[in-house]
Motif scaffolding. Structure first.
Motif, mmCIF file in Angstrom:
data_model
loop_
_atom_site.group_PDB
_atom_site.id
_atom_site.type_symbol
_atom_site.label_atom_id
_atom_site.label_comp_id
_atom_site.label_asym_id
_atom_site.label_seq_id
_atom_site.Cartn_x
_atom_site.Cartn_y
_atom_site.Cartn_z
ATOM 1 N N PRO A 1 -8.693 101.377 82.975
ATOM 2 C CA PRO A 1 -9.573 101.437 81.755
ATOM 3 C C PRO A 1 -9.972 100.125 81.230
ATOM 4 C CG PRO A 1 -7.309 102.018 81.346
ATOM 5 C CD PRO A 1 -7.379 101.793 82.663
ATOM 6 N N THR A 2 -9.016 99.106 81.288
ATOM 7 C CA THR A 2 -9.503 97.796 80.268
ATOM 8 C C THR A 2 -10.169 96.715 81.236
ATOM 9 O OG1 THR A 2 -7.472 98.381 78.815
ATOM 10 C CG2 THR A 2 -8.587 96.393 78.693
ATOM 11 N N PHE A 3 -9.650 96.748 82.371
ATOM 12 C CA PHE A 3 -10.083 95.500 83.385
ATOM 13 C C PHE A 3 -11.451 95.980 84.067
ATOM 14 C CE2 PHE A 3 -10.049 93.159 87.292
ATOM 15 C CZ PHE A 3 -10.208 92.105 86.802
ATOM 16 N N PHE A 4 -11.689 97.158 84.201
ATOM 17 C CA PHE A 4 -12.780 97.727 84.806
ATOM 18 C C PHE A 4 -13.824 98.642 83.818
ATOM 19 C CE2 PHE A 4 -15.290 101.278 86.590
ATOM 20 C CZ PHE A 4 -16.038 100.534 87.661
ATOM 21 N N GLY A 5 -13.234 99.622 83.065
ATOM 22 C CA GLY A 5 -13.845 100.474 82.318
ATOM 23 C C GLY A 5 -14.551 99.757 81.123
ATOM 24 N N LEU A 6 -13.851 99.013 80.415
ATOM 25 C CA LEU A 6 -14.359 98.449 78.894
ATOM 26 C C LEU A 6 -15.424 97.355 79.492
ATOM 27 C CD1 LEU A 6 -13.971 98.167 75.982
ATOM 28 C CD2 LEU A 6 -12.330 96.372 76.380
ATOM 29 N N PRO A 7 -15.302 96.463 80.125
ATOM 30 C CA PRO A 7 -16.564 95.320 80.569
ATOM 31 C C PRO A 7 -17.840 96.154 80.859
ATOM 32 C CG PRO A 7 -14.666 94.646 81.277
ATOM 33 C CD PRO A 7 -14.111 95.862 80.885
ATOM 34 N N VAL B 1 -27.930 106.341 78.911
ATOM 35 C CA VAL B 1 -27.357 105.011 79.542
ATOM 36 C C VAL B 1 -26.529 104.298 78.189
ATOM 37 C CG1 VAL B 1 -27.609 102.757 80.307
ATOM 38 C CG2 VAL B 1 -29.280 104.492 81.036
ATOM 39 N N ALA B 2 -26.822 104.431 77.129
ATOM 40 C CA ALA B 2 -26.109 103.767 76.007
ATOM 41 C C ALA B 2 -25.054 105.009 75.853
ATOM 42 C CB ALA B 2 -27.145 103.936 74.642
ATOM 43 N N ALA B 3 -25.143 106.183 76.005
ATOM 44 C CA ALA B 3 -24.204 107.105 75.911
ATOM 45 C C ALA B 3 -23.132 106.839 76.820
ATOM 46 C CB ALA B 3 -24.529 108.709 75.942
ATOM 47 N N ILE B 4 -23.573 106.546 78.018
ATOM 48 C CA ILE B 4 -22.489 106.478 79.031
ATOM 49 C C ILE B 4 -21.535 105.246 78.749
ATOM 50 C CG2 ILE B 4 -21.860 105.761 81.572
ATOM 51 C CD1 ILE B 4 -24.723 107.669 82.090
ATOM 52 N N GLY B 5 -22.333 104.020 78.307
ATOM 53 C CA GLY B 5 -21.563 102.784 77.864
ATOM 54 C C GLY B 5 -20.731 103.224 76.844
ATOM 55 N N ASN B 6 -20.979 103.951 75.828
ATOM 56 C CA ASN B 6 -20.174 104.460 74.610
ATOM 57 C C ASN B 6 -19.094 105.245 75.003
ATOM 58 O OD1 ASN B 6 -19.689 104.264 71.606
ATOM 59 N ND2 ASN B 6 -20.534 106.290 71.542
ATOM 60 N N PHE B 7 -19.104 106.155 76.013
ATOM 61 C CA PHE B 7 -18.305 106.844 76.661
ATOM 62 C C PHE B 7 -17.068 105.832 76.997
ATOM 63 C CE2 PHE B 7 -16.458 108.276 80.723
ATOM 64 C CZ PHE B 7 -15.590 109.195 80.367
ATOM 65 N N MET B 8 -17.550 105.164 77.935
ATOM 66 C CA MET B 8 -16.379 104.190 78.630
ATOM 67 C C MET B 8 -15.968 103.193 77.699
ATOM 68 S SD MET B 8 -18.697 103.201 82.356
ATOM 69 C CE MET B 8 -17.082 102.686 83.048
ATOM 70 N N LEU B 9 -16.797 102.767 76.884
ATOM 71 C CA LEU B 9 -16.060 101.850 75.730
ATOM 72 C C LEU B 9 -14.894 102.685 75.106
ATOM 73 C CD1 LEU B 9 -16.026 99.520 73.800
ATOM 74 C CD2 LEU B 9 -18.062 100.753 72.335
ATOM 75 N N ASN B 10 -15.031 103.831 74.403
ATOM 76 C CA ASN B 10 -14.270 104.556 73.771
ATOM 77 C C ASN B 10 -13.087 105.070 74.590
ATOM 78 O OD1 ASN B 10 -14.954 105.263 70.719
ATOM 79 N ND2 ASN B 10 -16.889 104.790 72.009
ATOM 80 N N PHE B 11 -13.471 105.458 75.789
ATOM 81 C CA PHE B 11 -12.260 105.793 76.984
ATOM 82 C C PHE B 11 -11.181 104.600 76.934
ATOM 83 C CE2 PHE B 11 -11.044 105.070 81.396
ATOM 84 C CZ PHE B 11 -9.849 106.062 81.471
ATOM 85 N N SER B 12 -11.733 103.445 77.251
ATOM 86 C CA SER B 12 -11.119 102.365 77.481
ATOM 87 C C SER B 12 -10.223 101.724 76.205
ATOM 88 C CB SER B 12 -11.950 101.082 77.823
ATOM 89 O OG SER B 12 -12.691 101.414 79.191
ATOM 90 N N SER B 13 -10.884 101.855 75.082
ATOM 91 C CA SER B 13 -10.023 101.314 73.963
ATOM 92 C C SER B 13 -9.100 102.379 73.381
ATOM 93 C CB SER B 13 -11.043 100.985 72.724
ATOM 94 O OG SER B 13 -11.776 102.094 72.334
ATOM 95 N N ASN B 14 -9.262 103.717 73.620
ATOM 96 C CA ASN B 14 -8.395 104.673 73.232
ATOM 97 C C ASN B 14 -7.356 104.573 74.153
ATOM 98 O OD1 ASN B 14 -9.265 106.192 70.697
ATOM 99 N ND2 ASN B 14 -11.373 105.853 71.758
ATOM 100 N N VAL B 15 -7.300 104.134 75.350
ATOM 101 C CA VAL B 15 -6.183 104.099 76.435
ATOM 102 C C VAL B 15 -5.396 102.778 75.884
ATOM 103 C CG1 VAL B 15 -5.598 103.682 78.625
ATOM 104 C CG2 VAL B 15 -7.240 105.499 78.239
ATOM 105 N N ALA B 16 -6.033 101.837 75.617
ATOM 106 C CA ALA B 16 -5.371 100.386 75.256
ATOM 107 C C ALA B 16 -4.506 100.330 74.067
ATOM 108 C CB ALA B 16 -6.299 99.311 75.293
#
Length: 532
Positions: free
Chosen positions: A388-394, A412-427
Motif C-alpha cells: 500500500p505505501t511503497f507502491f499505492g500511495l505514490p 482518473v482523480a477518483a482512482i487516485g483518491n481511492f489509492m491515496l485513501n487505501f494506502s493511508s488507511n493501511v499505514a
C-alpha cells in the motif's frame, strides 16, 4: 479457556533489553491456541478480559471504535458547505477551511489531555463525558448562524474536537487488554479505519445535505443525534478492561451490579485505574507521549505517518475546493451532491484498506515470524506496508495530481483518491500497532503521540497549499508529495532492518516489548490465526 493447552519454550512478554534476559524466561509453561502462543498469557479467572467471550470483546471494540468515528465525523462535517458558509460569513472558501484546521488542531491536542486524564479518572468515564461535551459543542456550531459568528464557529470546532478526540486515543488500551498479540493487527485495523472513516463520512453526508438544498446547520444537528446514541451505547454496554495480573499494577475490584459499575465509572467514585496512583504519577505520565515521540523508534514511525497521512488529510479537507471550483479555475465544477458522490472513491479506499488489514495485518507478520523460526519481533508488523505505501500511495498521488493538472476525466482523480485513501488507511493502524508493541506498558500514550504526528501536518496544509500551488502548479504539488512519500517509506525500511538494534541500543525505562517470545512452532504444518 477450554481450548488452550500447555506448551513450553516461551518467555514473558516483557522487554528485557538483551537476548540473554529473554532466553532465561523461555522455560515458563504457557497456553497456546492452534500452535500459536497466547501473548499475553491469560489467567484461569473467567473475569480476566483475556478470557471474555469473542462477542463480548468485539462489542467493546465496536463501541470504542464507533465513539472515535462519531468524534471524527463532526470534525469535518462542513467540508462540502464551505461556499455556503463563505457567503454567510463573508469569507473565502479557504478561510472557511480554517475551521477544519481548528478541528484538526483539537484532534491533535485533545489526546495529549485525555491520555493522562484517563489514568486518573478511568477510560470509560472520560469517553462518556467527553462525548457529552462534544454534543454541546456541536449544538454551539449549529446555532452559529449570524454573519458575525465566524470566530465563534471556529472556536466551537476547536473545542468540539478536543472533546471528540477522547476515543481516538484511548481505544488502544482496550485492544491490548482484551486481545492477544496474534489478534491485535485485525483489531487495530478495524479501530483505526472506523476512526478515519469519520473523516470521509463527514464530507459525504455534508455534500448530500447541502446538495439537497438543506441548511448547512443540518450537518451538525444530525451529529447531535448520533453522538447522543453513542453516549447511550457507552453508558449501557461499555466495560472497563483493567485487570490485576501478577507483577502488574493492582486494579480496584469491580462492583457486581450494573448500577454500581456505572456509578464507579461515570461519577468517578472508583475508576478502573491502578490503585495508589498519585497526581505526581499523572504528571509523569503526561510527558510519556513526548518521550515516546522523541525516541528514535517513535520518531521514525511518527515522521513516516506525519508525511503519509498528512497528504491524505490535506486532500480530504480541501477536496471541495479542488472539485467544486469552476472548470476555468482548474476544478471540475462539481455541485455539492456530485462532490458527495465523488467521496465514495475515498470510502472504497478506506474499506478496501480495512479488508487488507483484516487479512494481512496479523497473517503476514506471523508468516514472516514463522519463516524466522517462530520468535517474535514487533518489526514484523511493518512488512504489511510494502504494497500500500511503497507502491499505492505514490501512484495515487500522481494520478490525482495529473487529473487536476491536465483536467483528465474525473474518474482518473477518483482512482487516485481511492489509492491515496487505501494506502493511508493501511499505514495508520500498522504504525500505531507497531509503536504500541514497542511500548506495551503505555499503549494510550503511544497511540496519542502517533495521533499527534498523524494530524500535525494535515493541520498546516491549508495554510501553505495556496502559495505552493501558485509556485509550482498543481501537478508538481502532487508529484512532490509522491516523491516525499517514497522518501518517508525509507524510514520504515530503517525500522524493518535495524529497529530491533535501535531499541536495544537506545534503551529507555518506558520501553517494553514482546520481542523474543516463541509465538509459533516453526515446524507446524499450518498457520491458523482465528480469534481465540
Amino acid at each position: 479457556m477450554d481450548d488452550t493447552k500447555p506448551n513450553s519454550e516461551v518467555m514473558s512478554a516483557e522487554y528485557a533489553g538483551s537476548e540473554k534476559a529473554a532466553t532465561n524466561q523461555q522455560s515458563v509453561a504457557t497456553k497456546t491456541h492452534k500452535d500459536i502462543v497466547l501473548v499475553p498469557q491469560p489467567t484461569d479467572d473467567p473475569h480476566d478480559p483475556l478470557n471474555w467471550s469473542t462477542p463480548r470483546k468485539l462489542l467493546v471494540l465496536f463501541i470504542v471504535s464507533f465513539a472515535g468515528f462519531s468524534g471524527m465525523l463532526q470534525a469535518v462535517g462542513n467540508v462540502s458547505s464551505i461556499f455556503q458558509q463563505g457567503a454567510l460569513y463573508h469569507k473565502t472558501p479557504v478561510e472557511i477551511t480554517y475551521s477544519i484546521s481548528a478541528a484538526t488542531a483539537g484532534l491533535c491536542a485533545g489526546p495529549l489531555f485525555w491520555a493522562p486524564a484517563a489514568q486518573k479518572f478511568g477510560r470509560t468515564g472520560c469517553i462518556l463525558w467527553a462525548m457529552v461535551f462534544t454534543i454541546l459543542c456541536t449544538v454551539w456550531a449549529a446555532v452559529s448562524t449570524s454573519p458575525g459568528n465566524y470566530e465563534s464557529f471556529v472556536i466551537s470546532r476547536l473545542f468540539g474536537c478536543i472533546f471528540g478526540s477522547a476515543a481516538t486515543c484511548l481505544g488502544a488500551s482496550f485492544i491490548t487488554n482484551v486481545f492477544f498479540l496474534h489478534q491485535r493487527g485485525k483489531c487495530f485495523s478495524f479501530y483505526s479505519v472506523m476512526v478515519l472513516l469519520g473523516t470521509l463520512a463527514g464530507p459525504t453526508f455534508s455534500g448530500f445535505i447541502v446538495g439537497q438544498g438543506e441548511s448547512w446547520t443540518v450537518e451538525y444537528w444530525y451529529n447531535v443525534g448520533l453522538e447522543g446514541f453513542v453516549v447511550l451505547l457507552i453508558f449501557f454496554f461499555m466495560e472497563e478492561t483493567g485487570y490485576s495480573r501478577p507483577g502488574r499494577p493492582e486494579y480496584p475490584e469491580r462492583s457486581p451490579t450494573f448500577s454500581g459499575r456505572a456509578i464507579d465509572a461515570y461519577l468517578f467514585r472508583k475508576p478502573s485505574v491502578p490503585l495508589g496512583r498519585t497526581w505526581s504519577d499523572i504528571g509523569k505520565l503526561a510527558i510519556v507521549p513526548f518521550r515516546i515521540g522523541l525516541h528514535p523508534v517513535g520518531m521514525l514511525g511518527g515522521i513516516f505517518i506525519l508525511v503519509v497521512f498528512g497528504w491524505s488529510v490535506g486532500v480530504n479537507n480541501l477536496l471541495a475546493v479542488f472539485v467544486q471550483s469552476p472548470v476555468e479555475a482548474g476544478g471540475y465544477g462539481f455541485t455539492p451532491t456530485a462532490n458527495a458522490y465523488f467521496t465514495f472513491s475515498a470510502w472504497l479506499g478506506c474499506i478496501v484498506g480495512n479488508l487488507y488489514g483484516l487479512f494481512a495485518a496479523d497473517k503476514l507478520p506471523l508468516w514472516v515470524c514463522k519463516r524466522g523460526g517462530g520468535v517474535w519481533k514487533p518489526e514484523y508488523r511493518l512488512h504489511a506496508l510494502w504494497l500500500p505505501t511503497f507502491f499505492g500511495l505514490p501512484v495515487g498521488l500522481g494520478l490525482f495530481g495529473a487529473a487536476l493538472q491536465y483536467h483528465l476525466h474525473w474518474i482518473v482523480a477518483a482512482i487516485g483518491n481511492f489509492m491515496l485513501n487505501f494506502s493511508s488507511n493501511v499505514a495508520v493502524p500498522v504504525i500505531v500497532n507497531y509503536e504500541v508493541e514497542c511500548f506495551t506498558k503505555y499503549p494510550v500514550e503511544a497511540a496519542t503521540i502517533m495521533n499527534f504526528y498523524r494530524t500535525l501536518f494535515g493541520l498546516a496544509i491549508p495554510f501553505f497549499i495556496d502559495p505552493w500551488l501558485a509556485a509550482v502548479g498543481v501537478g508538481w504539488v502532487f508529484g512532490m508529495m509522491s516523491f516525499f512519500s517514497i522518501g518517508a517509506f525509507m524510514l520504515v525500511i530503517v525500522l524493518m532492518v535495524w529497529g530491533s538494534t535501535i531499541r536495544h541500543k537506545v534503551r529507555s525505562s518506558i520501553m517494553s516489548t514482546e520481542e523474543g517470545t516463541k509465538i509459533i512452532d516453526a515446524n507446524a504444518s499450518h498457520l491458523d490465526v482465528e480469534a481465540h
